[in-house]
Design an enzyme around this catalytic site. Structure first.
Site, short mmCIF file in Angstrom:
data_model
loop_
_atom_site.label_atom_id
_atom_site.label_comp_id
_atom_site.label_asym_id
_atom_site.label_seq_id
_atom_site.Cartn_x
_atom_site.Cartn_y
_atom_site.Cartn_z
N THR A 33 -76.90 -64.49 -7.62
CA THR A 33 -76.92 -65.01 -9.00
C THR A 33 -75.50 -65.40 -9.40
O THR A 33 -74.53 -64.97 -8.78
CB THR A 33 -77.46 -63.97 -9.99
OG1 THR A 33 -76.61 -62.81 -9.94
CG2 THR A 33 -78.88 -63.55 -9.65
N GLU B 234 -83.37 -66.01 -9.76
CA GLU B 234 -84.52 -65.17 -9.38
C GLU B 234 -85.84 -65.92 -9.41
O GLU B 234 -86.85 -65.45 -8.91
CB GLU B 234 -84.62 -63.96 -10.33
CG GLU B 234 -83.51 -62.93 -10.16
CD GLU B 234 -82.28 -63.21 -11.04
OE1 GLU B 234 -82.03 -64.39 -11.37
OE2 GLU B 234 -81.59 -62.23 -11.38
N LYS C 103 -73.52 -55.69 -30.95
CA LYS C 103 -74.01 -54.60 -31.80
C LYS C 103 -72.97 -54.28 -32.86
O LYS C 103 -71.92 -53.73 -32.56
CB LYS C 103 -74.32 -53.37 -30.96
CG LYS C 103 -75.27 -52.42 -31.66
CD LYS C 103 -75.86 -51.41 -30.69
CE LYS C 103 -77.10 -50.77 -31.28
NZ LYS C 103 -77.70 -49.81 -30.39
N TRP D 50 -78.15 -55.64 -34.42
CA TRP D 50 -77.90 -56.67 -33.41
C TRP D 50 -77.56 -58.03 -34.04
O TRP D 50 -78.23 -58.47 -34.97
CB TRP D 50 -79.11 -56.85 -32.51
CG TRP D 50 -79.41 -55.66 -31.68
CD1 TRP D 50 -80.44 -54.78 -31.84
CD2 TRP D 50 -78.68 -55.19 -30.54
NE1 TRP D 50 -80.39 -53.80 -30.89
CE2 TRP D 50 -79.31 -54.01 -30.08
CE3 TRP D 50 -77.53 -55.63 -29.88
CZ2 TRP D 50 -78.86 -53.30 -28.97
CZ3 TRP D 50 -77.08 -54.91 -28.78
CH2 TRP D 50 -77.74 -53.76 -28.34
P1 ADP Z 1 -76.60 -65.73 -14.16
O1 ADP Z 1 -77.73 -64.90 -14.66
O2 ADP Z 1 -75.58 -64.91 -13.45
O3 ADP Z 1 -76.04 -66.72 -15.15
P2 ADP Z 1 -78.26 -67.81 -13.10
O4 ADP Z 1 -77.49 -69.02 -12.72
O5 ADP Z 1 -79.43 -67.44 -12.29
O6 ADP Z 1 -77.25 -66.61 -13.03
O7 ADP Z 1 -78.62 -68.00 -14.64
C1 ADP Z 1 -79.84 -67.63 -15.24
C2 ADP Z 1 -79.66 -67.46 -16.71
O8 ADP Z 1 -79.16 -68.66 -17.34
C3 ADP Z 1 -80.95 -67.20 -17.45
O9 ADP Z 1 -81.36 -65.86 -17.34
C4 ADP Z 1 -80.60 -67.61 -18.89
O10 ADP Z 1 -79.97 -66.54 -19.59
C5 ADP Z 1 -79.62 -68.73 -18.70
N1 ADP Z 1 -80.32 -70.01 -18.94
C6 ADP Z 1 -80.85 -70.84 -18.03
N2 ADP Z 1 -81.43 -71.91 -18.63
C7 ADP Z 1 -81.28 -71.74 -19.95
C8 ADP Z 1 -81.68 -72.50 -21.13
N3 ADP Z 1 -82.33 -73.66 -21.06
N4 ADP Z 1 -81.36 -72.00 -22.34
C9 ADP Z 1 -80.69 -70.83 -22.45
N5 ADP Z 1 -80.30 -70.09 -21.40
C10 ADP Z 1 -80.58 -70.53 -20.17
#
Ligand code: ADP
Length: 524
Positions: free
Chosen positions: A184, A329, A428, A433
């Site tokens: 990730t 994932e 927080k 929140w």
């Molecule tokens: P990381 O979790 O380390 O950033 P990823 O590249 O797998 O790795 O990113 C997934 C995350 O990116 C998602 O869990 C989400 O929080 C964010 N994300 C992806 N697409 C969107 C979107 N359209 N709007 C908001 N957040 C997004």
């Protein structure tokens, strides 16, 4: 029915047979480019399979790939995949220590690197005793020399093909065999490894190709500006050949000028990448006055998109911006806004394709009794959703098979998903929140705001307080007062940021997203 194994070699076989002359184009330095048809690319990949075997790789072994998007990189993918070798993609923007940790976990013996990354590869060779071969991918228009490392043998990709290339039969293994390993982005914590299988990536391709998702056809020319190490380049290296679309791979040249040039020379119709890449493109066009008439659609994902940026992209490029939500994932597609939806908003990421199922729960994992119009935590289930992280025994899913994304979302009456926050990003303050994403959406919609992020700052009295970090467009005048005035009527008064930090350029994390960890370290 026939037990037809869903393995990824089928994609390039299909492209070679039915779209053999359709091109894969690679952008090199100095205006050079390389091009090859799918039929010839498949032949080279088949011979690379033999070369990888000659280097000692066997089915199930992880091949390390530290490379920008290029024909040579794609050939290595299919050369490995065809004989069951696993593509372990590595992000060159990570630190050597992080990369070494991943190489160690994956026990990579062969490391494939882009020609401009041989110095980094040298550091990794010193840190990683498992590596015994390095293969260097040359860029169109410039010749590389094989680097001289202690202990390991280094090859130029072309020499490897010429000397050890030998055609191998592909397939014939279980569709549940591993195909890819990807960590990730690590936007919020330590990166975790996800193993894709042939079957999961095959089915993901089918999900991604649905008309309300990528909807690619053989008439498209697709600019893959999302790196192949970012969750399989969002699946385009599979879906492009899968439908016989032309693939345009920008190499390491992701600046606005290079992208504008290649969009026009290659007649790009669909482009995919994170928002910051397209910001560079429109900045360039605004400065130089060019146009991109063939471009019809831009697929965005990976992070929230400010409404002002979506409007600016659509206006300046005359193309439709298609938002999406996904994560490593999920291989990575979770939801996409339909390109034919009458109303599309930056905050909305659309519906899931067939094959991806969503559930909103409370913080304890209990399903919300009402799945529409109520915010909850988003869980996902499907054939291209992680079950267990790489190297971990404990499953990553609950007893019913749902994976908790950690994202907060709301689904409207039509089934459109809006990501409203990330559980780990919440601030927080005095036991209550504050959701940074809500503040970011309001500020990001203001004209003149290029990028925005809200982070927590430690506070003796309240625990944490929000800090607003903004990057303003060139020549735009946006006062602190205007920023606060936009927020005042729309958020509780105690959500108003305690400080406003102005940056000339947002720090970007390894996959091009805003680097909140850096912002927290510098301003938190
Ligand atoms: P990381 O979790 O380390 O950033 P990823 O590249 O797998 O790795 O990113 C997934 C995350 O990116 C998602 O869990 C989400 O929080 C964010 N994300 C992806 N697409 C969107 C979107 N359209 N709007 C908001 N957040 C997004």
């Amino acid at each position: 029915m026939q037990p037809y194994a869903l393995t990824l070699d089928r994609f390039i076989d299909h492209a070679a047979k039915w779209h053999g002359a359709t091109e894969v184009v690679t952008v090199g330095g100095g205006g050079h480019s390389g091009r090859i048809g799918y039929a010839a690319l498949r032949d080279r990949s088949r011979r690379l399979s033999g070369a990888f075997r000659a280097l000692g790789l066997r089915a199930g072994d992880n091949l390390g790939l530290l490379a920008w998007n290029s024909q040579a990189h794609l050939e290595c993918w299919y050369g490995a995949l065809g004989v069951g070798i696993v593509c372990h993609t590595l992000n060159p923007r990570l630190s050597p220590a992080h990369l070494a940790g991943m190489i160690h976990q994956a026990a990579n013996r062969v490391l494939v690197v882009s020609a401009d990354l041989t110095a980094l590869a040298g550091t990794l060779v010193q840190l990683c005793p498992t590596i015994d071969h390095v293969v260097v991918l040359e860029e169109p228009g410039s010749a590389a020399v094989p680097p001289d490392y202690d202990r390991v043998t280094s090859w130029l990709h072309e020499d490897l093909l010429a000397r050890l290339g030998a055609e191998m039969a592909w397939g014939g293994f279980d569709e549940n065999a591993p195909a890819g390993l990807c960590f990730t982005s690590g936007t919020t914590g330590a990166p975790k490894g996800v193993t894709y299988t042939h079957r999961s990536n095959y089915l993901h391709t089918v999900h991604q190709l649905q008309a309300d998702a990528s909807g690619l056809t053989a008439r498209d020319s697709v600019l893959v500006a999302v790196p192949m190490f970012h969750a399989n380049g969002w699946g385009f290296p599979f879906s492009g050949p899968g439908v016989g679309a032309k693939l345009v791979l920008p190499g390491r040249h992701q600046d606005g000028a290079s992208l504008a040039r290649v969009i026009n020379t290659e007649g790009v119709t669909v482009a995919a990448g994170v928002a910051t890449v397209w910001l560079g493109l429109v900045d360039h066009l605004d400065r130089t006055g060019g146009e991109t008439p063939t471009l019809r659609r831009i697929m965005l994902g990976g992070a929230a998109v400010p409404q002002a940026l979506m409007d600016r992209l659509e206006r300046r490029l005359g193309a439709l911006v298609q938002t999406s939500w996904g994560m490593t994932e999920l291989s990575p597609l979770g939801t996409t806004a339909s390109p034919t939806a009458p109303v599309r908003r930056a905050a909305q990421s659309g519906r899931p394709p067939l094959g991806v199922d969503l559930l909103l729960t409370d913080a304890d994992g209990a399903p919300l009794p009402e799945q529409r119009g109520q915010a909850g935590r988003l869980r996902v289930r499907g054939a291209s959703v992680v079950e267990r992280y790489f190297g971990q025994d404990a499953p990553a899913v609950d007893a019913d098979g749902w994976f908790d994304t950690g994202d907060l979302a709301i689904i409207d009456a039509d089934g459109n998903v809006s990501i409203t926050g990330r559980a780990k990003d919440l601030i927080k303050s005095g036991g209550e929140w504050i959701n940074p994403m809500e503040i970011e959406a309001i500020v990001g919609a203001l004209p003149g705001v290029a990028q925005v992020a809200v982070i927590a700052r430690a506070d003796a009295k309240w625990g944490e307080r929000p800090v607003l970090v903004v990057e303003v467009c060139q020549d735009a005048k946006v006062t602190d007062q205007a920023l606060l005035d936009a927020l005042r009527p729309r958020v509780p008064s105690w959500w108003l940021p305690d400080a406003i930090v102005r940056l000339a350029g947002m720090p970007l994390a390894a996959t091009g997203k805003i680097d909140k960890a850096r912002l927290r370290a510098d301003h938190g």
